[in-house]
Enzyme design. Structure first.
Site, PDB file in Angstrom:
ATOM      1  N   TYR A   1      54.470  -9.825 -53.529  1.00 19.14           N
ATOM      2  CA  TYR A   1      53.370  -9.583 -53.128  1.00 19.14           C
ATOM      3  C   TYR A   1      53.011 -10.965 -52.324  1.00 19.14           C
ATOM      4  O   TYR A   1      52.425 -11.141 -51.095  1.00 19.14           O
ATOM      5  CB  TYR A   1      52.428  -9.801 -54.020  1.00 19.14           C
ATOM      6  CG  TYR A   1      51.143 -10.088 -53.459  1.00 19.14           C
ATOM      7  CD1 TYR A   1      49.753  -9.181 -52.881  1.00 19.14           C
ATOM      8  CD2 TYR A   1      50.007 -11.029 -54.287  1.00 19.14           C
ATOM      9  CE1 TYR A   1      48.241  -8.977 -52.602  1.00 19.14           C
ATOM     10  CE2 TYR A   1      48.604 -11.016 -53.837  1.00 19.14           C
ATOM     11  CZ  TYR A   1      47.909 -10.457 -52.850  1.00 19.14           C
ATOM     12  OH  TYR A   1      46.882 -10.330 -52.700  1.00 19.14           O
TER      13      TYR A   1
ATOM     14  N   VAL B   1      40.223 -13.886 -57.868  1.00 18.11           N
ATOM     15  CA  VAL B   1      38.766 -13.229 -58.298  1.00 18.11           C
ATOM     16  C   VAL B   1      38.587 -12.213 -58.892  1.00 18.11           C
ATOM     17  O   VAL B   1      39.719 -11.189 -59.255  1.00 18.11           O
ATOM     18  CB  VAL B   1      38.307 -12.709 -56.382  1.00 18.11           C
ATOM     19  CG1 VAL B   1      36.736 -12.073 -57.207  1.00 18.11           C
ATOM     20  CG2 VAL B   1      38.684 -13.675 -55.885  1.00 18.11           C
TER      21      VAL B   1
ATOM     22  N   ASP C   1      43.948   5.093 -43.648  1.00 11.84           N
ATOM     23  CA  ASP C   1      45.072   4.870 -44.674  1.00 11.84           C
ATOM     24  C   ASP C   1      45.851   4.183 -43.435  1.00 11.84           C
ATOM     25  O   ASP C   1      46.359   4.602 -42.528  1.00 11.84           O
ATOM     26  CB  ASP C   1      46.077   6.270 -44.768  1.00 11.84           C
ATOM     27  CG  ASP C   1      47.406   6.038 -45.287  1.00 11.84           C
ATOM     28  OD1 ASP C   1      47.978   4.831 -45.156  1.00 11.84           O
ATOM     29  OD2 ASP C   1      48.303   6.671 -45.765  1.00 11.84           O
TER      30      ASP C   1
ATOM     31  N   ASN D   1      41.216  -5.592 -44.417  1.00  4.79           N
ATOM     32  CA  ASN D   1      41.276  -6.377 -45.956  1.00  4.79           C
ATOM     33  C   ASN D   1      41.589  -5.925 -47.026  1.00  4.79           C
ATOM     34  O   ASN D   1      42.591  -6.216 -48.018  1.00  4.79           O
ATOM     35  CB  ASN D   1      40.291  -6.325 -46.246  1.00  4.79           C
ATOM     36  CG  ASN D   1      39.465  -6.581 -48.184  1.00  4.79           C
ATOM     37  OD1 ASN D   1      40.127  -7.606 -48.532  1.00  4.79           O
ATOM     38  ND2 ASN D   1      39.396  -5.603 -48.701  1.00  4.79           N
TER      39      ASN D   1
END
Length: 264
Positions: A158, A193, A62, A89
């Site tokens: 974001y 993507v 986590d 990532n």
């Protein structure tokens, strides 16, 4: 041997149970690195680790939990016999108009995208620097986003978190250099993507009325991209392999756009 040969390198990839992280783990393994897949989803993470073949492994992580980072990195070092590469990532995107922001959603993105990356840097630098459990230097590659460089509607928080990843990258690179850690720190800015996250974003912005349909949203992204297509997982994974390799030995504190020109 080419400069992209990672034989003998040991890598930890977060959020590697699916999507971009899975592709990055596969590409690093294909280049010769031994990889530990780190993910909060144990089932998918273990499956990816098993798909990489013998010698690779899985750790539960986590990324928002400092103690979990400490134990996961220690476990990875034990499994691999060292650590040369960290790919930060793991990330999450929750679409919203600014006028409709939910505080809990904002905290989730801040915790996963920004805090998670900061903690990864903390434990990678401690482990890779002289006197650390690995102690031979290495490379950290953080995953930011083209959202850090453009103003796309519906993803304000974001975008802000990914801009923060860029700043974390540059300061960490400076500290590593000044303090003699021997760790290069760079980030990539992936374009859109068609992973689960990418498809979800297209659906979400259409539902918010920003585009007439998910297909229209995707078309708008392609129209903004000089290369004329969406990104592929392999585009992002190959960039990570490059930054982890000796071909990037004099590159640190950099942000590499892998977005087909969308963010220029």
């Amino acid at each position: 041997m080419t400069t992209f040969d990672l034989s003998g390198r040991k890598a930890l990839v977060t959020g590697a149970g699916q999507g971009l992280g899975e592709g990055m783990a596969q590409a690093l393994a294909a280049a010769g690195a031994t990889v530990v897949v780190a993910d909060i989803q144990a089932d998918t993470g273990r499956k990816v680790a098993e798909s990489l073949g013998e010698g690779h492994g899985f750790v539960h992580l986590d990324v928002t939990d400092d103690a979990n980072w400490e134990s996961a990195v220690a476990e990875a070092v034990g499994l691999l016999g060292g650590l040369d590469i960290l790919v930060n990532n793991a990330g999450v995107e929750i679409t919203s108009l600014i006028t409709e922001l939910d505080a809990d959603d904002v905290k989730t993105m801040l915790n996963v995208n920004l805090l998670g990356t900061a903690l990864g840097l903390k434990h990678a630098l401690r482990t890779m620097r002289p006197g650390g459990a690995a102690g031979h230097g290495g490379a950290v590659i953080n995953v930011a986003s083209v959202a850090a460089t453009i103003a796309f509607p519906g993803i304000a928080v974001y975008s802000a978190t990914k801009s923060g990843v860029d700043r974390l990258t540059r300061v960490a690179a400076m500290e590593s250099g000044k303090l003699g850690y021997g760790v290069r720190v760079n980030c990539i800015y992936p374009g859109l993507v068609p992973t689960a996250m990418g498809a979800g974003l297209a659906n979400d912005v259409a539902e918010l009325g920003l585009f007439g349909s998910p297909e229209e949203a995707v078309g708008a992204v392609i129209e903004l991209t000089p290369s004329g297509r969406l990104g592929e997982v392999s585009d992002m994974a190959d960039a990570v392999v490059f930054l982890a390799s000796d071909a990037a030995r004099f590159i640190t504190g950099a942000g590499l756009p892998v977005d087909g020109g969308m963010g220029m």
